[in-house]
Design an enzyme around this catalytic site. Sequence first.
Site, PDB file in Angstrom:
ATOM      1  N   TYR A  11      18.882  65.535  23.736  1.00  0.00           N
ATOM      2  CA  TYR A  11      18.449  65.703  22.347  1.00  0.00           C
ATOM      3  C   TYR A  11      17.196  66.568  22.293  1.00  0.00           C
ATOM      4  CZ  TYR A  11      21.425  61.927  20.586  1.00  0.00           C
ATOM      5  OH  TYR A  11      22.497  61.147  20.223  1.00  0.00           O
ATOM      6  N   TYR A  43      25.233  61.115  27.978  1.00  0.00           N
ATOM      7  CA  TYR A  43      23.882  60.979  28.537  1.00  0.00           C
ATOM      8  C   TYR A  43      23.628  59.532  28.959  1.00  0.00           C
ATOM      9  CZ  TYR A  43      22.622  59.423  23.757  1.00  0.00           C
ATOM     10  OH  TYR A  43      22.565  58.772  22.553  1.00  0.00           O
ATOM     11  N   ARG A  70      26.080  56.824  27.558  1.00  0.00           N
ATOM     12  CA  ARG A  70      26.720  56.950  26.257  1.00  0.00           C
ATOM     13  C   ARG A  70      27.868  57.948  26.344  1.00  0.00           C
ATOM     14  NH1 ARG A  70      25.268  55.822  21.588  1.00  0.00           N
ATOM     15  NH2 ARG A  70      27.372  55.011  21.657  1.00  0.00           N
ATOM     16  N   HIS A  87      29.116  61.648  21.555  1.00  0.00           N
ATOM     17  CA  HIS A  87      29.182  61.107  20.197  1.00  0.00           C
ATOM     18  C   HIS A  87      28.331  61.939  19.254  1.00  0.00           C
ATOM     19  CE1 HIS A  87      25.608  59.279  21.996  1.00  0.00           C
ATOM     20  NE2 HIS A  87      25.099  59.262  20.774  1.00  0.00           N
ATOM     21  N   HIS A 129      26.117  61.302  15.652  1.00  0.00           N
ATOM     22  CA  HIS A 129      25.618  60.329  14.683  1.00  0.00           C
ATOM     23  C   HIS A 129      25.853  60.866  13.273  1.00  0.00           C
ATOM     24  CE1 HIS A 129      23.339  57.943  17.706  1.00  0.00           C
ATOM     25  NE2 HIS A 129      23.259  59.103  18.328  1.00  0.00           N
TER      26      HIS A 129
HETATM   27 FE   LIG Z   1      23.006  59.299  20.456  1.00  0.00          FE
END
Ligand SMILES: [Fe+2]
Length: 259
Positions: free
Chosen positions: A125, A164, A174, A177, A179
Amino acid sequence: MPVESDRSGIRRSAQEDLLHPESEFIQRDRSLHPPALTPTYKTSVLRSPRIPLWSLQNSLSEVTGPVFTPEDIGPLDNDLILNYAKDGEPIGERIIVHGHVLDENGRGVPDTLVEFWQANAAGRYRHVNDRYLAPIDPNFGGCGRTLTNAEGYYAFRTIKPGAYPFRNFVNSWRPAHIHFSIFGSGCVQRLITQMYFEGDPLLRHDVIAGTIPDPEAVKRLVAPLDLDAAVPLDCLAYRFNIVLRGRRSTLFENKLQGN
Ligand SMILES: [Fe+2]
């Protein structure tokens, strides 16, 4: 008493609605949601409430607002491939994500703000708290927004996010995905969810998706590949429909669409 059932799996009786006119919104069926306290997902231990929730009367502004218009949205807000590009386009698999925002009766919900944020193709991110060793992409910001059109459809272009790791238990990863936040008239507060990708082997190991008690509810978060919406030699596409509980609908005489 006849019971209606819609594509969201919500069951209720039409007469039951008429018996409780003071309730502006259909109550959420909390049995569909993960328990607030799920110790396998460690963050939930501190986040979960310790006392029962209170129900408050809805105010007029909650029932009728907020209202968004196309002027609120910038021309590149729905294009994550271009909205942060500096000296080139971001690295990764180019995809379109599109779908239909539906109310509890299966009708499209227009002018709804759909916001989305995600990691880059490497699973990183662009956020100060993300210390994952995967690189930041200088041409990828990872967030955008759009409005549903008059029929409730939305679409945006992006890079497929990478998986990640996160600090939960050893090897907690994870799945890929995106959000989502949904906000519009009658939402009262914005609705947050996550979209997963068809066929991702990490999904069955995900402790966050694993807090959802109903496997069918998890399936509704998985976007299938949609080759019909892909752009040849350019982008693959995934379809993610979002069904809102939403505002109590007036019972019209015409047949409800989608039922
Ligand atoms: Fe996330």
